[in-house]
Write a protein that holds these residues in place. Structure first.
Motif, PDB file in Angstrom:
ATOM      1  N   UNK A  21       0.890  -1.170   0.000  1.00 47.41           N
ATOM      2  CA  UNK A  21       0.000   0.000   0.000  1.00 47.41           C
ATOM      3  C   UNK A  21       0.917   1.206   0.000  1.00 47.41           C
ATOM      4  N   UNK A  22       0.793   2.021  -1.022  1.00 44.34           N
ATOM      5  CA  UNK A  22       1.718   3.145  -1.188  1.00 44.34           C
ATOM      6  C   UNK A  22       0.914   4.440  -1.279  1.00 44.34           C
ATOM      7  N   UNK A  41       2.340  14.006  -3.395  1.00 38.96           N
ATOM      8  CA  UNK A  41       2.545  15.065  -4.390  1.00 38.96           C
ATOM      9  C   UNK A  41       4.021  15.297  -4.651  1.00 38.96           C
ATOM     10  N   UNK A  42       4.852  14.786  -3.709  1.00 42.21           N
ATOM     11  CA  UNK A  42       6.284  14.985  -3.836  1.00 42.21           C
ATOM     12  C   UNK A  42       7.028  13.647  -3.736  1.00 42.21           C
ATOM     13  N   UNK A  43       6.648  12.856  -2.739  1.00 36.28           N
ATOM     14  CA  UNK A  43       7.331  11.571  -2.588  1.00 36.28           C
ATOM     15  C   UNK A  43       6.351  10.466  -2.177  1.00 36.28           C
ATOM     16  N   UNK A  44       6.844   9.225  -2.332  1.00 31.77           N
ATOM     17  CA  UNK A  44       6.021   8.068  -2.001  1.00 31.77           C
ATOM     18  C   UNK A  44       6.247   7.656  -0.550  1.00 31.77           C
ATOM     19  N   UNK A  45       5.207   7.111   0.048  1.00 34.56           N
ATOM     20  CA  UNK A  45       5.311   6.584   1.416  1.00 34.56           C
ATOM     21  C   UNK A  45       4.801   5.155   1.406  1.00 34.56           C
ATOM     22  N   UNK A  46       5.498   4.293   2.081  1.00 36.50           N
ATOM     23  CA  UNK A  46       5.037   2.912   2.211  1.00 36.50           C
ATOM     24  C   UNK A  46       4.101   2.853   3.415  1.00 36.50           C
ATOM     25  N   UNK A  47       2.830   2.562   3.157  1.00 31.25           N
ATOM     26  CA  UNK A  47       1.851   2.512   4.252  1.00 31.25           C
ATOM     27  C   UNK A  47       1.788   1.105   4.832  1.00 31.25           C
ATOM     28  N   UNK A  48       1.858   0.113   3.972  1.00 32.18           N
ATOM     29  CA  UNK A  48       1.743  -1.272   4.468  1.00 32.18           C
ATOM     30  C   UNK A  48       2.409  -2.231   3.493  1.00 32.18           C
ATOM     31  N   UNK A  49       3.020  -3.290   4.001  1.00 31.89           N
ATOM     32  CA  UNK A  49       3.484  -4.365   3.117  1.00 31.89           C
ATOM     33  C   UNK A  49       3.086  -5.716   3.693  1.00 31.89           C
ATOM     34  N   UNK A  50       2.815  -6.648   2.813  1.00 33.42           N
ATOM     35  CA  UNK A  50       2.520  -8.025   3.219  1.00 33.42           C
ATOM     36  C   UNK A  50       3.214  -8.934   2.227  1.00 33.42           C
ATOM     37  N   UNK A  51       3.720 -10.056   2.714  1.00 26.92           N
ATOM     38  CA  UNK A  51       4.472 -10.947   1.823  1.00 26.92           C
ATOM     39  C   UNK A  51       3.815 -12.310   1.656  1.00 26.92           C
ATOM     40  N   UNK A  52       2.680 -12.514   2.271  1.00 26.80           N
ATOM     41  CA  UNK A  52       1.950 -13.769   2.036  1.00 26.80           C
ATOM     42  C   UNK A  52       0.491 -13.570   2.374  1.00 26.80           C
ATOM     43  N   UNK A  53      -0.325 -14.433   1.796  1.00 24.89           N
ATOM     44  CA  UNK A  53      -1.737 -14.507   2.171  1.00 24.89           C
ATOM     45  C   UNK A  53      -2.457 -13.151   2.088  1.00 24.89           C
ATOM     46  N   UNK A  54      -2.154 -12.397   1.037  1.00 25.79           N
ATOM     47  CA  UNK A  54      -2.787 -11.084   0.892  1.00 25.79           C
ATOM     48  C   UNK A  54      -3.941 -11.183  -0.113  1.00 25.79           C
ATOM     49  N   UNK A  55      -4.754 -10.143  -0.169  1.00 25.45           N
ATOM     50  CA  UNK A  55      -5.830 -10.101  -1.159  1.00 25.45           C
ATOM     51  C   UNK A  55      -5.258 -10.008  -2.567  1.00 25.45           C
ATOM     52  N   UNK A  56      -5.923 -10.654  -3.526  1.00 32.19           N
ATOM     53  CA  UNK A  56      -5.354 -10.738  -4.879  1.00 32.19           C
ATOM     54  C   UNK A  56      -6.208 -10.046  -5.941  1.00 32.19           C
ATOM     55  N   UNK A  57      -7.221  -9.285  -5.496  1.00 29.78           N
ATOM     56  CA  UNK A  57      -8.101  -8.603  -6.455  1.00 29.78           C
ATOM     57  C   UNK A  57      -7.309  -7.762  -7.450  1.00 29.78           C
TER      58      UNK A  57
END
Ligand SMILES: Nc1ncnc2c1ncn2[C@@H]1O[C@H](COP(=O)(O)OP(=O)(O)O)[C@@H](O)[C@H]1O
Ligand SMILES: [Mg+2]
Length: 366
Positions: free
Chosen positions: A280-281, A285-301
């Motif tokens: 989740x990024x 307006x200027x830079x990106x922020x990482x809000x959340x990361x998951x490496x398994x069993x995540x939603x695939x929509x």
């Protein structure tokens, strides 16, 4: 032939998909095994309860599902087994630390501080194990702040606090851990005992972080091996939260540069070093922020409802039209990862498995 273990839960499920099969959201394990066989691997599907930890599993790749069960009782058992497998020298994919960070924002933030120190500093995340610890802490920085319970998805346990009073009020509710008997006993002790050091009745861990201001939505990037699937999620109306809004856009990236977003996602997922990542990024307006990361069993929509994926070819991003075959993309990502991350020779010290992540030691592509 390389053996590969696939660990499923007590209902026979493995990861999740947007499709339901007999009301279970699971990947199709038969299709996964068929894909692996075609790639020359020897898959074995085993339920967690049937896993034999006495067997020599050094160097054996192991894929496993996680769980978001209420209270995380079942997940805690999966954690025991996966940590034991990692200690035994199996090549667990992803490594135990990422299982621990699944459905656990407090651990995810702790890992983020190690892996992405610059990003983390911007959000100044503080984590707490009890409400009382927050109440005794003076927080720096501007208001409003964002408060998150360790558990929960789809923005359910994410809230905004405009000031300290609101923060304490919401944190008290989010962290409430007591049942009736515990509260009665504890209140009795507080009244009757002369030297009683109060025990917290608010021990559901949570975190507080800076709010990235002015966001109208966020980006979901699913990386499966070399495929990158993207979408933009608009906030719920009148709300700062995008996750769970269901207002998805696969085409309009709402002012962010698609290539810059892909570059950022690539850099983050390379650092994580796992074959599958869901990010989740936010873009301020200027830079990106990482809000959340998951490496398994995540939603695939993001992948399953897409019309194609992005891939870096000869250094530039290309879009490839493709109906997503989720099990196919999953297996290709794993096979590619195994091709570049061979385990060390058997006999290596079983208690110090090689780290499966490192910002410096990983190749830039899988
Ligand atoms: N620090 C933040 N600043 C601004 N918005 C945020 C912040 N953290 C989360 N959000 C918003 O809240 C939503 C849910 O947060 P997230 O941490 O991803 O939890 P969940 O697991 O419920 O998706 C995000 O999609 C984003 O829109
Ligand atoms: Mg999220």
């Amino acid at each position: 032939m390389t053996r590969i273990l696939i660990l499923t839960d007590y209902r026979g499920t493995f990861y999740s998909t947007a499709r339901t099969r007999h009301r279970l959201c699971t990947m199709d394990v038969d299709r996964i095994t068929a894909h692996f066989r075609r790639a020359g691997l020897e898959p074995e599907v085993v339920r967690f309860a049937d896993l034999d930890l006495n067997e020599d599993l050094r160097g054996v790749p192991v894929l496993y599902t996680s769980s978001e069960d209420h209270g995380l009782h079942y997940k805690s058992w999966i954690e025991d087994l996966v940590l034991a497998l990692e200690i035994a020298g199996a090549q667990v994919i992803p490594g135990y630390r990422y299982l621990r960070a699944h459905h656990n924002k407090v651990m995810m933030e702790a890992l983020r501080a190690q892996l992405f120190p610059d990003d983390t500093r911007l959000l100044r995340t503080r984590t707490f194990g009890t409400y009382e610890e927050l109440a005794a802490t003076e927080l720096d920085g501007p208001w409003p702040k964002v408060l998150k319970s360790a558990y929960g998805a789809g923005s359910q346990s994410v809230a905004r606090a405009r000031n300290r009073k609101e923060l304490l009020h919401t944190a008290r509710t989010l962290s409430d851990s007591h049942d009736g008997t515990e509260a009665v006993r504890e209140h009795g002790r507080r009244l009757l005992r002369r030297y009683h050091h109060a025990r917290s009745l608010h021990r559901q861990k949570f975190l507080v972080q800076e709010m990235v201001p002015g966001l109208a939505g966020d980006y979901k990037v699913l990386r499966m091996g070399e495929r990158y699937y993207l979408l933009y999620r608009r906030n719920r109306p009148g709300d700062f939260r995008a996750s769970g809004s269901g207002d998805l856009d696969y085409l309009d990236m709402a002012g962010a540069d698609r290539e810059a977003l892909l570059d950022y996602a690539e850099q983050v997922s390379d650092t994580l070093g796992t074959p599958l990542t869901s990010l989740d990024i936010a873009f301020d307006g200027d830079r990106f922020h990482l809000i959340e990361f998951q490496c398994l069993h995540f939603g695939t929509v993001t992948a399953e409802k897409s019309t194609g994926y992005h891939i870096r070819l000869d250094g530039t991003w290309q879009h490839v039209e493709e109906r997503c075959d989720i099990e196919g993309a999953f297996c290709e990502a794993i096979v590619g990862h195994l091709g570049t991350h061979r385990p060390g020779p058997p006999g290596r010290s079983p208690v110090t498995p090689a780290p499966t992540w490192s910002a410096t030691s990983l190749p830039s592509t899988y």
